[in-house]
Design an enzyme around this catalytic site. Structure first.
Site, PDB file in Angstrom:
ATOM      1  N   LYS A 121       0.828  -1.238   0.012  1.00 55.22           N
ATOM      2  CA  LYS A 121       0.148   0.162   0.057  1.00 55.22           C
ATOM      3  C   LYS A 121       0.949   1.345  -0.100  1.00 55.22           C
ATOM      4  O   LYS A 121       1.646   1.429   0.769  1.00 55.22           O
ATOM      5  CB  LYS A 121      -0.813  -0.209   1.224  1.00 55.22           C
ATOM      6  CG  LYS A 121      -1.941   1.007   1.538  1.00 55.22           C
ATOM      7  CD  LYS A 121      -2.629   0.891   2.748  1.00 55.22           C
ATOM      8  CE  LYS A 121      -3.720   2.025   2.980  1.00 55.22           C
ATOM      9  NZ  LYS A 121      -4.340   1.791   4.312  1.00 55.22           N
ATOM     10  N   SER A 196      -9.281   1.757   3.329  1.00 59.13           N
ATOM     11  CA  SER A 196      -8.465   2.604   2.457  1.00 59.13           C
ATOM     12  C   SER A 196      -7.095   1.453   1.449  1.00 59.13           C
ATOM     13  O   SER A 196      -6.769   1.928   0.598  1.00 59.13           O
ATOM     14  CB  SER A 196      -7.513   3.555   3.218  1.00 59.13           C
ATOM     15  OG  SER A 196      -6.990   3.034   4.402  1.00 59.13           O
ATOM     16  N   SER A 220      -9.391  -0.344   7.503  1.00 53.11           N
ATOM     17  CA  SER A 220      -8.564  -0.175   6.083  1.00 53.11           C
ATOM     18  C   SER A 220      -8.234  -1.418   5.467  1.00 53.11           C
ATOM     19  O   SER A 220      -7.787  -1.510   4.362  1.00 53.11           O
ATOM     20  CB  SER A 220      -7.958   0.718   6.098  1.00 53.11           C
ATOM     21  OG  SER A 220      -8.452   2.056   6.299  1.00 53.11           O
TER      22      SER A 220
END
Ligand SMILES: *[C@@H]1O[C@H](CO)[C@@H](O)[C@H](O)[C@H]1NC(C)=O
Ligand SMILES: *[C@@H]1O[C@H](CO)[C@@H](O)[C@H](O)[C@H]1NC(C)=O
Length: 522
Positions: A121, A196, A220
């Site tokens: 990420k 996210s 997330s």
């Protein structure tokens, strides 16, 4: 806050046809099938084959690079790739193995992930790669260092191939921003993969990454894992270092709520990644200790209790919980009990209050004016501008700021009351679960929704957020697809430091129900 919730609920009914209409263009596009068998091997299998020279690291990295190139035009999950550099590193690994300077046992012990490609990420940080984290206000900013978790993975021999998409500064449960744009869900491109850590989830579930590194501040890791049918673990805080993450975790609350954790297609890989990411701290979690499921106590709830403003738990999520729990009781020999923890009904308020009172939440309005941070942008002006596409701040970022400014409509004077309630809730769970119990609960009340629908479905995040504010570990477990072809599953949480219990349940249910299933293809 409940009135706000009720308004959201009504809006979500009223706007449903709009989102359906907007989504229909992407609704019937399918990904190409996963044809290369390398893409269906677990990390443990890949690493062993590479060490034994049954496969080269170059072959494996190339298979993943090719799959990324094949699906990314449909998914839009990659922020920046390092395909060339990764292939070069793979060749070096193959040379090292061919030189036989180390025995296979030594290689396994020192570098358990040798030659295996992973994704990361964007917010976690890989030195020299983009660290804009979806914000126009940070365009072209590069990471100065490897995040500690990435460094541990690299030292174990893993080869990062890309950094992946997030919403602006990770402040949303959907993955869209003004730099990379909107990431699609592989199971239905008209839906969001969640956020996210949505770029990770989209790539991993579509076979374009074997496993990756995500972060979880309020769901997330777990929400994207749920929306794309993969495994995701939010660890007990304090074991995986947060160093390198942007937004930076400053302050005690932030360091407790934000955790970096693994996301993977296979349960074994989740544990393998997690162990490496923890580094030396892993020993205290006794992850390799066998968990005797016959001595495990499984408690569960199918929803948070009655509240007319909640997003209602979908029947396919409820059925997944019933199926999982039934197996754990009748086949795996756990003791199973449905419980009613009344406190959970109020967690929407206590979590939101605790969360929004956290210090050092990034403030997009002052970031927009870095030369003169005292001169804040006006959030309402930015909101109007953003509707016409004229703001440098994403719509999600602005809505988050509004929620933060209003403290989610909870009086700030009640902060201490809710903080205490939060502490009391942790005691309730610790008494119930001790060191031999787990708690099964929906990860999110509904499967993946249409792009943009977070605006009316936000209340559902209370299901994940509660384990951030309580500091408990929790793993999302995929349980197949529902009748609409969307992934469903649930989370299993444990008392702090009992991550291994969550991982053991994930493994058992994967064996029984097959875990991840590939996205549909034509
Ligand atoms: C995606 O969802 C839409 C609307 O729910 C549906 O009509 C379509 O068939 C789905 N597409 C796939 C690939 O399942
Ligand atoms: C957005 O940022 C760019 C470059 O940072 C700047 O030139 C532009 O004026 C900004 N636009 C708005 C609406 O603030």
């Amino acid at each position: 806050m409940r009135i706000f919730g009720a308004v959201m609920l009504i809006l979500s009914w009223l706007t449903a046809p709009i989102f359906y209409f907007l989504g229909r263009k992407k609704a019937n596009i399918f990904l190409p099938p996963i044809s290369n068998p390398i893409l269906k091997l677990s990390i443990t299998q890949l690493a062993r084959k590479i060490r034994r020279r049954e496969l080269t690291s170059e072959q494996v990295v190339k298979a993943y690079v090719d799959r990324c190139k094949e699906v990314n035009p449909l998914l839009n999950a990659v922020v920046e790739d390092r395909f060339e550099a990764a292939l070069k590193e793979a060749k070096e690994v193959d040379q090292l193995i061919a030189s036989r300077s180390k025995t296979q046992d030594e290689l396994e012990k020192e570098t358990p992930l040798l030659g295996v490609p992973i994704t990361v990420k964007e917010s976690i940080g890989i030195k020299g790669m983009s660290l804009s984290v979806g914000s126009k206000l940070r365009e072209n900013i590069k990471a100065q260092i490897d995040g500690d978790s990435v460094r541990n993975l690299k030292s174990a021999g893993a080869i990062p191939i890309a950094v992946t998409n997030t919403p602006e500064l990770c402040l949303c449960w959907e993955t869209m921003n003004l730099i990379t744009g909107c990431t699609n869900n592989p199971y239905n491109l008209s839906r969001t993969p969640g956020g996210s850590s949505g770029g990770e989830a989209a790539l991993i579930s579509s076979g374009a990454s074997i496993a990756g590194v995500g972060s979880d501040l309020a769901g997330s890791i777990r929400i994207p894992s749920m929306f794309t049918g993969i495994f995701g673990h939010k660890p007990t805080p304090g074991y995986v270092s947060l160093n390198g993450h942007y937004p930076e975790a400053i302050g005690e609350d932030f360091e407790k709520f934000l955790t970096i954790g693994p996301m993977a297609r296979y349960a074994d890989d989740l544990k393998c990644m997690f162990k490496v990411m923890c580094g030396k701290a892993a020993a205290a979690l006794r992850l390799d200790e066998e968990v005797d499921l016959k001595k495990l106590k499984v408690y569960y709830m199918e929803n948070a209790g009655f509240s007319f403003v909640d997003v209602k738990v979908h029947s396919s999520v409820r059925d997944a919980i019933r199926k999982g729990v039934k197996h754990l009781g009748s086949v795996a020999g756990c003791s199973v009990k449905k419980v009613c923890i009344n406190e959970l009904e109020g967690t929407a308020e206590s979590c939101a209050s605790t969360f929004f009172n956290m210090k050092n939440i990034p403030d997009l309005m002052s970031m927009a004016n870095p030369d003169n941070p005292k001169e804040k942008k006006n959030v309402y002006v930015e909101l109007v501008k953003s509707i016409f596409g004229l703001s440098n701040i994403s719509n999600a970022g602005i809505l988050f700021t509004l929620l933060h400014n209003s403290n989610c409509f909870i009086p700030r004077s009640k902060k201490d009351y809710y903080l205490k309630e939060n502490d009391d809730n942790l005691k309730v769970f610790q008494n119930l679960l001790q060191n031999d119990g787990v708690f099964i609960y929906p990860t999110h009340p509904i499967p993946a929704y249409y792009h943009g629908q977070f605006r009316v479905k936000t209340a559902g995040v209370m299901y994940t957020m509660v384990f951030n504010t309580l500091g408990m570990p929790s793993t999302h477990i995929p349980m197949g697809l529902n009748s609409e072809g969307l992934p469903v599953g649930f989370q299993v949480a444990a008392a702090p430091n009992n991550d291994r219990l969550c991982l053991a349940v994930a493994k058992e249910l994967e064996t029984a129900f097959k875990g991840w299933v590939p996205p549909p293809s034509k």
